[in-house]
Design a protein around this motif. Structure first.
Motif, PDB file in Angstrom:
ATOM      1  N   LEU A 144      28.227  47.116  -1.034  1.00  0.00           N
ATOM      2  CA  LEU A 144      29.678  47.282  -0.984  1.00  0.00           C
ATOM      3  C   LEU A 144      30.192  46.918   0.409  1.00  0.00           C
ATOM      4  O   LEU A 144      29.779  47.533   1.394  1.00  0.00           O
ATOM      5  CB  LEU A 144      30.052  48.729  -1.319  1.00  0.00           C
ATOM      6  CG  LEU A 144      29.464  49.277  -2.632  1.00  0.00           C
ATOM      7  CD1 LEU A 144      29.916  50.717  -2.860  1.00  0.00           C
ATOM      8  CD2 LEU A 144      29.838  48.389  -3.819  1.00  0.00           C
ATOM      9  N   GLY A 183      26.647  50.866  -9.662  1.00  0.00           N
ATOM     10  CA  GLY A 183      25.662  49.775  -9.555  1.00  0.00           C
ATOM     11  C   GLY A 183      24.416  50.159 -10.336  1.00  0.00           C
ATOM     12  O   GLY A 183      23.307  50.112  -9.823  1.00  0.00           O
ATOM     13  N   ASP A 206      33.999  47.194 -10.592  1.00  0.00           N
ATOM     14  CA  ASP A 206      33.665  47.107  -9.174  1.00  0.00           C
ATOM     15  C   ASP A 206      33.488  48.533  -8.627  1.00  0.00           C
ATOM     16  O   ASP A 206      34.449  49.307  -8.602  1.00  0.00           O
ATOM     17  CB  ASP A 206      34.794  46.382  -8.434  1.00  0.00           C
ATOM     18  CG  ASP A 206      34.495  46.217  -6.957  1.00  0.00           C
ATOM     19  OD1 ASP A 206      33.463  46.733  -6.476  1.00  0.00           O
ATOM     20  OD2 ASP A 206      35.304  45.565  -6.262  1.00  0.00           O
ATOM     21  N   GLY A 207      32.272  48.834  -8.224  1.00  0.00           N
ATOM     22  CA  GLY A 207      31.973  50.187  -7.754  1.00  0.00           C
ATOM     23  C   GLY A 207      32.629  50.522  -6.425  1.00  0.00           C
ATOM     24  O   GLY A 207      32.652  51.686  -6.019  1.00  0.00           O
ATOM     25  N   PHE A 226      23.071  38.814  -9.487  1.00  0.00           N
ATOM     26  CA  PHE A 226      22.540  39.856 -10.378  1.00  0.00           C
ATOM     27  C   PHE A 226      22.670  39.469 -11.852  1.00  0.00           C
ATOM     28  O   PHE A 226      21.828  39.849 -12.664  1.00  0.00           O
ATOM     29  CB  PHE A 226      23.170  41.216 -10.078  1.00  0.00           C
ATOM     30  CG  PHE A 226      22.560  41.840  -8.846  1.00  0.00           C
ATOM     31  CD1 PHE A 226      21.267  42.346  -8.892  1.00  0.00           C
ATOM     32  CD2 PHE A 226      23.236  41.885  -7.653  1.00  0.00           C
ATOM     33  CE1 PHE A 226      20.670  42.898  -7.760  1.00  0.00           C
ATOM     34  CE2 PHE A 226      22.655  42.430  -6.513  1.00  0.00           C
ATOM     35  CZ  PHE A 226      21.373  42.936  -6.564  1.00  0.00           C
ATOM     36  N   ASP A 275      28.730  48.697 -13.283  1.00  0.00           N
ATOM     37  CA  ASP A 275      28.087  47.625 -12.519  1.00  0.00           C
ATOM     38  C   ASP A 275      29.023  46.424 -12.529  1.00  0.00           C
ATOM     39  O   ASP A 275      29.733  46.185 -13.505  1.00  0.00           O
ATOM     40  CB  ASP A 275      26.734  47.245 -13.142  1.00  0.00           C
ATOM     41  CG  ASP A 275      25.818  46.561 -12.136  1.00  0.00           C
ATOM     42  OD1 ASP A 275      24.832  47.186 -11.707  1.00  0.00           O
ATOM     43  OD2 ASP A 275      26.115  45.396 -11.770  1.00  0.00           O
ATOM     44  N   ILE A 276      28.987  45.675 -11.432  1.00  0.00           N
ATOM     45  CA  ILE A 276      29.862  44.505 -11.315  1.00  0.00           C
ATOM     46  C   ILE A 276      29.325  43.328 -12.121  1.00  0.00           C
ATOM     47  O   ILE A 276      30.061  42.406 -12.452  1.00  0.00           O
ATOM     48  CB  ILE A 276      30.066  44.147  -9.816  1.00  0.00           C
ATOM     49  CG1 ILE A 276      31.346  43.350  -9.616  1.00  0.00           C
ATOM     50  CG2 ILE A 276      28.846  43.422  -9.252  1.00  0.00           C
ATOM     51  CD1 ILE A 276      31.818  43.285  -8.169  1.00  0.00           C
ATOM     52  N   SER A 286      21.566  53.780  -6.719  1.00  0.00           N
ATOM     53  CA  SER A 286      20.277  53.427  -6.122  1.00  0.00           C
ATOM     54  C   SER A 286      20.293  51.975  -5.663  1.00  0.00           C
ATOM     55  O   SER A 286      20.510  51.063  -6.482  1.00  0.00           O
ATOM     56  CB  SER A 286      19.156  53.653  -7.147  1.00  0.00           C
ATOM     57  OG  SER A 286      17.916  53.660  -6.477  1.00  0.00           O
ATOM     58  N   TYR A 292      14.947  41.490 -14.611  1.00  0.00           N
ATOM     59  CA  TYR A 292      15.044  42.414 -13.493  1.00  0.00           C
ATOM     60  C   TYR A 292      14.036  43.564 -13.608  1.00  0.00           C
ATOM     61  O   TYR A 292      14.034  44.300 -14.591  1.00  0.00           O
ATOM     62  CB  TYR A 292      16.470  42.971 -13.446  1.00  0.00           C
ATOM     63  CG  TYR A 292      16.769  43.783 -12.221  1.00  0.00           C
ATOM     64  CD1 TYR A 292      16.979  43.180 -10.996  1.00  0.00           C
ATOM     65  CD2 TYR A 292      16.822  45.162 -12.288  1.00  0.00           C
ATOM     66  CE1 TYR A 292      17.246  43.928  -9.866  1.00  0.00           C
ATOM     67  CE2 TYR A 292      17.082  45.923 -11.171  1.00  0.00           C
ATOM     68  CZ  TYR A 292      17.294  45.295  -9.964  1.00  0.00           C
ATOM     69  OH  TYR A 292      17.542  46.040  -8.853  1.00  0.00           O
ATOM     70  N   PHE A 306      12.074  49.594  -8.721  1.00  0.00           N
ATOM     71  CA  PHE A 306      13.342  50.285  -8.947  1.00  0.00           C
ATOM     72  C   PHE A 306      13.180  51.482  -9.892  1.00  0.00           C
ATOM     73  O   PHE A 306      13.857  52.495  -9.729  1.00  0.00           O
ATOM     74  CB  PHE A 306      14.389  49.301  -9.491  1.00  0.00           C
ATOM     75  CG  PHE A 306      14.769  48.297  -8.452  1.00  0.00           C
ATOM     76  CD1 PHE A 306      15.661  48.627  -7.448  1.00  0.00           C
ATOM     77  CD2 PHE A 306      14.196  47.037  -8.442  1.00  0.00           C
ATOM     78  CE1 PHE A 306      15.992  47.708  -6.454  1.00  0.00           C
ATOM     79  CE2 PHE A 306      14.521  46.124  -7.462  1.00  0.00           C
ATOM     80  CZ  PHE A 306      15.418  46.458  -6.465  1.00  0.00           C
TER      81      PHE A 306
HETATM   82  C1  LIG Z   1      19.392  46.298  -6.244  1.00  0.00           C
HETATM   83  S1  LIG Z   1      20.300  46.520  -7.724  1.00  0.00           S
HETATM   84  C2  LIG Z   1      19.942  48.194  -8.172  1.00  0.00           C
HETATM   85  C3  LIG Z   1      20.232  48.482  -9.616  1.00  0.00           C
HETATM   86  C4  LIG Z   1      19.853  49.885 -10.073  1.00  0.00           C
HETATM   87  N1  LIG Z   1      20.623  50.909  -9.389  1.00  0.00           N
HETATM   88  C5  LIG Z   1      18.372  50.106  -9.905  1.00  0.00           C
HETATM   89  O1  LIG Z   1      17.981  50.928  -9.067  1.00  0.00           O
HETATM   90  O2  LIG Z   1      17.607  49.429 -10.590  1.00  0.00           O
HETATM   91  C6  LIG Z   1      21.962  46.593  -7.159  1.00  0.00           C
HETATM   92  C7  LIG Z   1      22.983  46.678  -8.294  1.00  0.00           C
HETATM   93  O3  LIG Z   1      24.274  46.880  -7.720  1.00  0.00           O
HETATM   94  C8  LIG Z   1      25.206  46.093  -8.442  1.00  0.00           C
HETATM   95  N2  LIG Z   1      26.375  45.863  -7.583  1.00  0.00           N
HETATM   96  C9  LIG Z   1      26.463  45.108  -6.462  1.00  0.00           C
HETATM   97  N3  LIG Z   1      27.722  45.144  -5.981  1.00  0.00           N
HETATM   98  C10 LIG Z   1      28.435  45.953  -6.819  1.00  0.00           C
HETATM   99  C11 LIG Z   1      29.797  46.383  -6.852  1.00  0.00           C
HETATM  100  N4  LIG Z   1      30.695  45.986  -5.940  1.00  0.00           N
HETATM  101  N5  LIG Z   1      30.169  47.206  -7.846  1.00  0.00           N
HETATM  102  C12 LIG Z   1      29.295  47.611  -8.805  1.00  0.00           C
HETATM  103  N6  LIG Z   1      27.992  47.212  -8.828  1.00  0.00           N
HETATM  104  C13 LIG Z   1      27.581  46.416  -7.837  1.00  0.00           C
HETATM  105  C14 LIG Z   1      24.432  44.836  -8.782  1.00  0.00           C
HETATM  106  O4  LIG Z   1      25.014  44.083  -9.826  1.00  0.00           O
HETATM  107  C15 LIG Z   1      23.069  45.415  -9.148  1.00  0.00           C
HETATM  108  O5  LIG Z   1      22.956  45.739 -10.502  1.00  0.00           O
END
Ligand SMILES: C[S@@+](CC[C@H](N)C(=O)[O-])C[C@H]1O[C@@H](n2cnc3c(N)ncnc32)[C@H](O)[C@@H]1O
Length: 290
Positions: A130, A56, A107-108, A18, A80-81, A124, A25, A33
């Motif tokens: 996770l 996230g 970390d979510g 990411f 967001d991570i 979303s 993105y 998205f």
């Molecule tokens: C498919 S993207 C969706 C982003 C946003 N919610 C959207 O709809 O555009 C997934 C997001 O989840 C984040 N993510 C993945 N694992 C995560 C974690 N353990 N903690 C926080 N964020 C996380 C990624 O970095 C990324 O930005």
């Protein structure tokens, strides 16, 4: 390999993927998205003055429309991570002059946040990433004030297609092509890994109840993904889950697939000159059980 190490390696890979995708993105002539985030906000229905957490948050597809509804008395925290996602989201928030949104790299799965401090937790297309999503859901329940709600989206997994892509794509991406993927990424294994509990509404409802939620609502609905051209869609797909496939296809197969997708998608162009693709998305909402 012990579990902690496997989880750390997985999260490092997700973060790197990411971070690498952040600059472009959802901004490559394809919209997915953003409309999904807007719809999630409609379903979550944040009210003026509330406090919202977006897990996230990426570039803010959900966070930004939510912040508008929360109004000047409300506030939102996006975590967001991937630090590059947070940086880009920060620029957008500044550009839009929004001052009720805070962003943090976190970390979510283990949010380090005070209990009972949010009215709404949203996410979303992020809960799927996770490793222990069920555990995370229970933590989100604790973050919510009494009567608080959760609202998130996930892919609708369908058999025999590359995960995240609607069935339409099987005409261009036959199952035989997926044989090139490493065993861990075959559709079956990916679905298992990406939380098969999301697939069956009964399992999903049970997971939310166990985590401390009631009044679970699960609705599958299409998002109108739009692409300016087939070539734009192909470029965009390299920044999404499908990069796994591109990385493993022999060059001749990749070239043939690029041509099939570009031509096939261009043929779907509507009267408005834009390509429309219906992508089924699962919207989940629930209320904390206290
Ligand atoms: C498919 S993207 C969706 C982003 C946003 N919610 C959207 O709809 O555009 C997934 C997001 O989840 C984040 N993510 C993945 N694992 C995560 C974690 N353990 N903690 C926080 N964020 C996380 C990624 O970095 C990324 O930005």
């Amino acid at each position: 390999m012990d579990t902690a190490t496997a989880t750390d390696i997985y999260k490092t890979k997700v973060t790197a993927a990411f971070n690498g995708a952040a600059a472009t993105y959802d901004r490559l002539g394809v919209e997915f998205f953003t409309p999904m985030g807007r719809r999630l906000v409609e379903r979550a229905a944040p009210r003026p003055g509330q406090r919202l957490l977006d897990v996230g948050c990426g570039l803010g597809a959900t966070l930004l429309p939510a912040a508008r509804l929360l109004g000047p008395q409300g506030s939102a925290l996006g975590i967001d991570i991937a630090e590059a996602m947070i940086e880009q989201a920060g620029r957008e928030i500044e550009r839009q002059g929004i001052d009720t949104v805070e962003l943090r790299v976190m970390d979510g799965e283990h949010p380090d946040l005070p209990e009972r401090s949010f009215d709404l937790v949203v996410g979303s297309y992020s809960v799927i990433f996770l490793p222990d999503a069920r555990g995370a859901l229970a933590r989100y329940a604790r973050l919510l004030r009494d009567g608080g709600r959760i609202a998130f989206t996930s892919p609708v997994f369908s058999q025999d297609t590359f995960p995240f892509l609607p069935p339409l794509f099987t005409r261009w991406i036959p199952l035989s092509l997926l044989e090139h993927l490493p065993a861990a990424w075959h559709p079956e294994r990916l679905r298992e890994q990406l939380h098969s509990w999301l697939e069956d509404p009964a399992d999903l409802t049970a997971a939310l109840r166990t985590a401390g939620f009631r009044d679970v609502e699960i609705t599958d609905e299409s998002v109108d993904m739009t692409a300016v051209s087939g070539a734009d869609w192909v470029t965009w797909s390299h920044t999404q889950g499908m990069r796994l496939l591109w990385q493993h296809l022999p060059e001749d197969e990749a070239a043939a697939l690029r041509t099939r997708l570009t031509e096939g998608l261009d043929a779907l162009r509507g009267d408005d000159g834009v390509i429309h693709i219906d992508v089924p998305v699962r919207y989940v909402t629930a209320t904390v059980d206290r």
